[in-house]
Design an enzyme around this catalytic site. Structure first.
Site, short mmCIF file in Angstrom:
data_model
loop_
_atom_site.label_atom_id
_atom_site.label_comp_id
_atom_site.label_asym_id
_atom_site.label_seq_id
_atom_site.Cartn_x
_atom_site.Cartn_y
_atom_site.Cartn_z
N PHE A 32 -17.89 10.29 4.66
CA PHE A 32 -16.95 10.10 4.10
C PHE A 32 -17.46 8.55 3.92
CE2 PHE A 32 -13.49 8.27 1.90
CZ PHE A 32 -12.70 8.89 1.02
N ASP A 86 -5.06 6.64 -5.16
CA ASP A 86 -4.13 7.88 -4.71
C ASP A 86 -4.27 7.99 -6.55
OD1 ASP A 86 -3.88 9.18 -3.38
OD2 ASP A 86 -1.94 9.12 -2.85
N LYS A 107 -16.13 18.56 0.73
CA LYS A 107 -14.58 18.29 0.51
C LYS A 107 -14.56 17.26 -0.06
CE LYS A 107 -11.82 17.21 3.76
NZ LYS A 107 -12.43 16.40 5.42
N ASP A 152 0.92 -1.08 0.02
CA ASP A 152 0.12 0.20 -0.16
C ASP A 152 0.74 0.83 0.20
OD1 ASP A 152 -2.52 1.96 0.57
OD2 ASP A 152 -1.41 1.72 2.53
#
Lengths: 921, 276
Positions: free
Chosen positions: A543, A679, A566, A410
């Site tokens: 989230f 990412d 956000k 990770d």
């Protein structure tokens, strides 16, 4: 049995019902409220008593159950079968030589397990007999923890453990909050805030509860610690109010109440059905490759044994019929009958059965346990920061560590520190940079003196849109939640967040003079350059990994309602209708190339009517018991639409120490490293270069941005051509994103296999947790079935940690989920080289030698026995005395190899670590 | 209303003590150890040393064994002295004849001992005799052989069928009972199982009876060591590499070494100094 309740016109029928209903209906405090359920007759379900039973045996069941479990082990069973055969037939070696050691091993194990179970009984008793307090008819009543029933209202004092899973009803705190630590459950030591629903807050006295008419509906018990779905119906002023219940309302058994004088809660899951009870059952077992090989060895040897026995039975009958039995031998059963043949076959089996090394299992078990101790004792894998040594959750996979061919790492928290710091933000098309804790415009080191409108708006969202909790360090060491203690600078606040990004953003705001003080009475309190502003929190859309964003709906002091949002820029951009998208995406690329994590910030202002509609829909969706997640998602997407983009933040996540060195070492040892991250591509590639996962000069192959399966097909073919056309010396790295991977794994696996085999490193970005596991599974089934290891720190890595042959957890900042689910765990990525190259390699060498030696010594031992048959007329005479057979295995030959198996180091530690190529197989 | 005072709960969650493992030599796996590294410098002398030690030892053992005198006289087919001149009936044939049951047969073997000095031992030799047959070996009663007076019913069942016999209606136990005893008090009729029987006369020395095998074994192993040692020395002098060469090679391509059989040679200290 019928129970008549005075004063209520409801007949309560108690009957036994064993099947588990999908939805539990619980009458809080056993106050039957027919007005809520609408049922005339209340039929209580029979739920398990709140007794913790971790023990396995009772006095009565100990002997049969323990014997059964022991004889399930192949070695013991083998011994038993041979012993029985020896008792039945005319045996060449005395049965005592088999039965004696078997009885010894069984007895010692039984005593050990019995003692452990007795300890468990004691511990269970301590928990079950622990004092608990329940409210009965408006009075507190002492009882034992095991007597708590589903529906009881339980009172828990500060620092006590919750006796079962409770839905929180009230606390001494007016806001209806309480603080808990869940170290027993998931190992996280930080304080967590739990809340009760507003309607039950006021029930703060024992006597209050007589008037409480409420019904809780919730799911049947599930093991997932992070899932609780239910709703609470309550009668208030003659009206029925329904509130959703979720994870923040539940207090789990095993957690501990902190900083809160008392709470009241309603028992919903008891005994074995609590989350802790359900979780303590599951333990996935993995078998190492060596063990599997050993089992095939074992089968080969058993076949050899049967072959030998058959051959010698044949030889015997050939010999006795060809050459007449000499006159001096007393006559016996030498006629060719089925019974005689079977008996002779068994006699030869008994004679040769020592060919299978019985002591092997015991030796290996001891060797492994000691080996895993050395893992824990290793000072070089002790993490100073966490004060935690390395941890081996299993000893069954020790040698597998030394066999790893593919490593899946990770990125965040594993390769990086997971300590975030705001570096840049792009607001309204202008880039700002943080220099020495101040905000400066990019390329000018002058701090921004006066915040413009845009900046204020931007930072308002940052300071409000989060789930950060504020802790205040008082003079003592105890942490007190500081809803009411203010400090202008906020310097002595300690922000606690589940996501390090949020923490970094709120800390950054504090540096720029916008201080978040926590929330009080549903209001978030923030000082803007020493001016206090209060925002009423109307709703929080937390989230989740599907939306990849979060929103807070607040009402400011002027009464306007804002949706502050956000999240990941890809998802936010889809929801944005205005704002400078172009420069924002340009800046995002710029930030990503620096390896920074970016988040987009957006907001919108809505009218009260709009809010009421949305809030209603949200409440409805959240109260659903079925398909709740999907419905909530739909409403969330409704709320988060037509947003105005305010800007972008770029947060830096520092690399951990010695990451490049470790990766290079692993690669030199022949381990292929794959980085899997959620990412975005640019960030991931940049990190790959800085970690040494990619090197300059390697050629990048991008398999990204393919929307359809056909696109993937074309892309793969093109990449394969690139490789075949290129020079031989070129090294390739493959970059693949989640979307493409989805198609490739579904339709083009052979092509991907070919592609991966020609790449020295692979980077998978935009991965969802389940995709991480899919990648591991894909590699596991490559040709040659390579041994895989997965290393990660977060809950999103758990699936791949489970999937890989060896799962390694990093004790990081994102909770302990990964660590508890892993096979081995330590504090930092750099310890990996020691774990794999030193410990793993030594374990492998040791175990391999132990296994081979054990088989060798028994073959060497039995061979003379086999040849001896030619000299005794195939009469199954043993060449050795029975007790020599016995002690050869148990002591004479198994102890020396055990010492070797525990301590052997065929090379100096420094040489193994210094030249990793030694360990490649 | 009941008011509850709960005793302060001892906190089990916090552990102030550091969890750093103890830095002892045992726990860090750094106990002093001997790590023998085989190099040509250590292995070649060992070969020659073994050879030089074994060859004289083997020669001595063989010489001593050869000086022992041993004569074997096979009398399986010796002539019955009572047989008539022209029949040449052997004892084996004589005893085979049912009509001679209970009779004894005498035969004569002439023994001439030359250069036998000191004590002369006599052995009894049999071939093709399965003394290790399971039912034969165990057909005995150890207590009886130990001198205990045994009642016939107490004798071990393993002695069957040579356990008891009935004479004039009363049951008598064999003493000693069992197949071993039964065969031992016979001058073995060996023809039935294609065997031979012989008398062996031998002298002895400090190493026991005649045994040329040990000496030969030593000689063979010793010679092999010398031959192999010489061969390895030649290989070593002619084709051996210096340690510096290996280090250079390793640095060029470490992965290529993963398949070198004896990696430890790479690390050998002073390997190949001989050739310098």
């Amino acid at each position: 049995m019928l129970l008549h309740r005075p004063g209520k016109g409801v007949v309560v029928v108690k009957c036994m019902k064993h099947e588990q209903p999908e939805i539990r209906t619980i009458h809080v405090g056993h106050n039957v409220c027919s007005s809520i359920t609408g049922e005339e007759v209340y039929i209580p379900h029979k739920y398990p008593h709140n007794r913790v039973v971790s023990s396995q045996y009772t006095l009565l069941t100990f002997l049969p159950k323990n014997l059964f479990s022991q004889f399930r082990r192949i070695a013991n069973f083998y011994f038993l079968v041979v012993g029985i055969i020896q008792l039945i037939i005319d045996t060449p070696v005395t049965p005592i030589a088999t039965i004696l050691p078997l009885t010894f091993v069984i007895t010692v194990t039984a005593i050990k397990q019995g003692y452990e179970d007795w300890l468990r009984h004691k511990a269970d008793k301590e928990i079950n007999y622990r004092n608990a307090t329940v409210v009965e008819k408006g009075h507190l009543k002492d009882c034992r923890s095991m007597d708590i029933k589903v529906g009881d209202i339980v009172r828990v004092q500060i620092n006590e453990k919750f006796p079962c899973d409770l839905v929180m009803l009230s606390s001494n705190n007016q806001d209806g909050k309480c603080y808990v630590t869940t170290a027993n459950l998931d190992g996280e030591t930080n304080l967590k805030t739990q809340v009760c629903i507003p309607e039950t807050r006021k029930y703060r006295l024992d006597t209050d509860f007589e008037g409480l008419e409420a019904v809780i509906e919730c799911e049947k018990p599930v093991a997932d610690l992070y899932r609780f779905i239910g709703r609470l119906h309550i009668m208030q002023n003659g009206q029925k109010i329904t509130r959703p219940l979720s994870l923040e309302n539940i207090l789990l058994q095993g957690a501990r109440l902190r900083n809160t004088t008392f709470i009241y809660g309603c028992a919903v899951y008891t005994g074995q059905e609590t989350k802790m009870g359900l979780n303590s059952k599951f333990k996935t077992t993995k078998f190492s490759h060596v063990e599997r090989r050993m089992n095939t060895f074992l089968i080969v040897f058993i076949i050899t044994l049967f072959l030998l026995s058959s051959i010698f039975t044949g030889l015997k009958y050939w010999y006795t019929t060809t050459f007449i039995l000499p006159w001096y031998v007393p006559p016996g059963k030498d006629e060719l009958t089925t019974m005689n043949v079977i008996e002779d076959f068994l006699a030869f089996t008994v004679l040769y059965y020592y060919i299978i090394p019985i002591s092997l299992y015991v030796t290996i078990e001891i060797q492994r346990v000691v080996g895993s101790m050395f893992f824990k004792w290793d000072c070089s894998m002790y993490d100073d920061e966490l004060d935690h040594p390395a941890q081996a959750n299993t000893s069954d996979l020790n040698e597998e560590l030394g066999q790893v061919e593919y490593l899946f790492a990770d990125k965040t928290g594993t390769l990086t520190e997971n300590t975030m710091q705001l570096r840049f933000c792009s607001i309204n098309g202008i880039i700002y940079e943080e220099i020495n804790d101040t905000l400066c415009e990019y390329n000018s080191s002058q701090p921004v003196s006066n915040m413009s409108e845009h900046l204020i708006e931007f930072f308002t969202v940052l300071v409000l849109c989060h789930t950060v909790r504020v802790d205040h360090k008082t003079s003592g060491d105890t942490v007190v939640s500081t809803d009411s203690i203010y400090s202008h600078s906020g310097k002595d606040y300690e922000y606690n967040a589940s996501s390090p990004d949020e923490k970094a953003l709120v800390e950054a705001c504090r540096k720029y003079g916008i201080v978040f003080h926590g929330s009080r009475n549903d209001h978030m309190e923030v000082t803007f350059q020493d001016t206090m502003k209060r925002f009423k929190v109307l709703n929080i859309l937390e989230f989740d990994s599907i939306r990849r964003c979060m929103s807070v709906i607040v009402q400011d002091e002027t009464g306007e309602i804002h949706v502050l949002c956000k999240g990941a820029e890809i998802d936010i951009f889809e929801k944005v209708s205005s704002g400078d998208l172009q420069s924002a995406s340009k800046h995002i690329n710029q930030f990503a190339k620096l390896g920074l994590r970016t988040l987009a910030i957006a907001k919108k202002t809505i009218s009260r009517i709009e809010f009421e509609t949305l809030n209603g829909a949200l409440l409805e969706a959240k109260s659903c018991l079925q398909r709740r997640e999907k419905k909530v998602l739909e409403v969330c997407n409704m709320v988060e639409s037509e947003l105005k983009l305010l800007g972008v933040t770029a947060v830096e996540d520092k690399l951990q120490k010695d990451v490049p060195e470790t990766i290079i070492k692993l690669r030199n040892a022949g381990i292929k490293v794959w980085v899997l991250t959620g990412d975005k591509e640019e960030t991931a590639i940049n990190i790959s270069y800085s970690t040494g996962h990619f090197n300059m000069g390697m050629k990048e192959l991008h398999l990204t941005g393919n929307v359809t399966s056909d696109d993937c097909q074309i892309a793969i073919t093109r990449l394969c051509q690139t490789i075949t056309l290129s020079d031989d010396g070129d090294e390739y790295v493959l970059i693949i994103d989640g979307q493409s991977l989805h198609h490739v794994l579904a339709n083009h696996q052979p092509a991907l296999r070919q592609l991966c085999s020609s790449c020295v490193a692979v980077l998978c970005c935009r991965m969802s947790p389940i995709q991480k596991a899919q990648v591991v599974r894909f590699v596991k089934h490559l040709a040659g079935a390579p041994v895989t290891a997965a290393i990660g720190d977060g809950a999103n890595d758990v699936s791949m940690i489970h999937e890989a042959h060896v799962g390694i957890g990093i004790m990081g900042k994102e909770g302990r989920m990964a660590v508890t689910n892993s096979d081995y765990a330590f504090g930092k990525f750099r310890f990996l080289s020691r774990a794999l190259l030193l410990h793993g390699h030594l374990y492998y060498i040791r175990l391999a030698t132990v296994v081979q030696y054990s088989f060798y010594k028994n073959v060497a031992f039995i061979t003379p026995q086999v040849f001896y048959q030619f000299f005794c007329h195939f009469s199954q005479q043993s060449a050795y005395d029975s007790f020599y057979l016995l002690f050869y295995n148990i002591t004479c030959t198994s102890l020396p190899i055990l010492i070797y198996g525990m301590f052997e180091q065929h090379m100096l530690q420094s040489k193994l670590l210094g030249k990793p190529a030694y360990t490649s197989q | 209303m009941a008011s509850i005072s709960t005793p302060p709960v001892v906190d089990q969650d916090e552990k102030p003590k550091s969890r750093r493992p103890k830095d002892t030599k045992f726990k860090q796996q750094k106990l002093p150890a001997w790590q023998p590294i085989l190099t040509a410098n250590t292995v070649l002398p060992a070969f020659f040393a073994i050879g030089i030690a074994f060859i004289p030892l083997g020669a001595t053992l063989l010489y001593v064994s050869d000086n022992i005198k041993e004569n074997a006289y096979d009398y399986t087919h010796c002539i019955n002295i009572n047989a008539s001149e022209n029949t040449n009936e052997t004892c084996a044939e004589f005893l085979k004849n049912i009509s001679n049951a209970g009779e004894t047969c005498t035969c004569r073997v002439t023994v001439t001992l030359e250069e036998f000095s000191g004590t002369v031992y006599m052995y009894y030799g049999l071939t093709n005799f399965y003394q290790n047959h399971r039912r034969y070996v165990r057909s005995r009663d150890d207590n009886q052989l130990n001198g205990q007076v045994m009642d016939p019913s107490q004798l071990a069942d393993d002695c069957n069928p040579y356990k008891t016999t009935s004479l004039n209606g009363s049951t008598l136990g064999y003493a000693p009972c069992g197949a071993i005893a039964n065969s031992l008090f016979n001058d073995y009729p060996v023809i039935a199982f294609d065997g031979t029987k012989s008398i062996i006369l031998t002298t002895s020395s400090w190493m026991g009876g005649k045994n040329p095998f040990l000496g030969i074994a030593y000689l063979v192993v010793g010679s092999l060591c010398i031959i192999l040692g010489a061969a390895f020395l030649i290989v070593h002098l002619k084709w051996g590499k210096k340690v510096e060469w290996w280090i250079k090679k390793f640095d060029e391509d470490p992965l290529a070494f993963s398949n070198v059989e004896d990696e430890q040679q790479v690390e050998g200290d002073g390997y190949m100094n001989i050739s310098a």
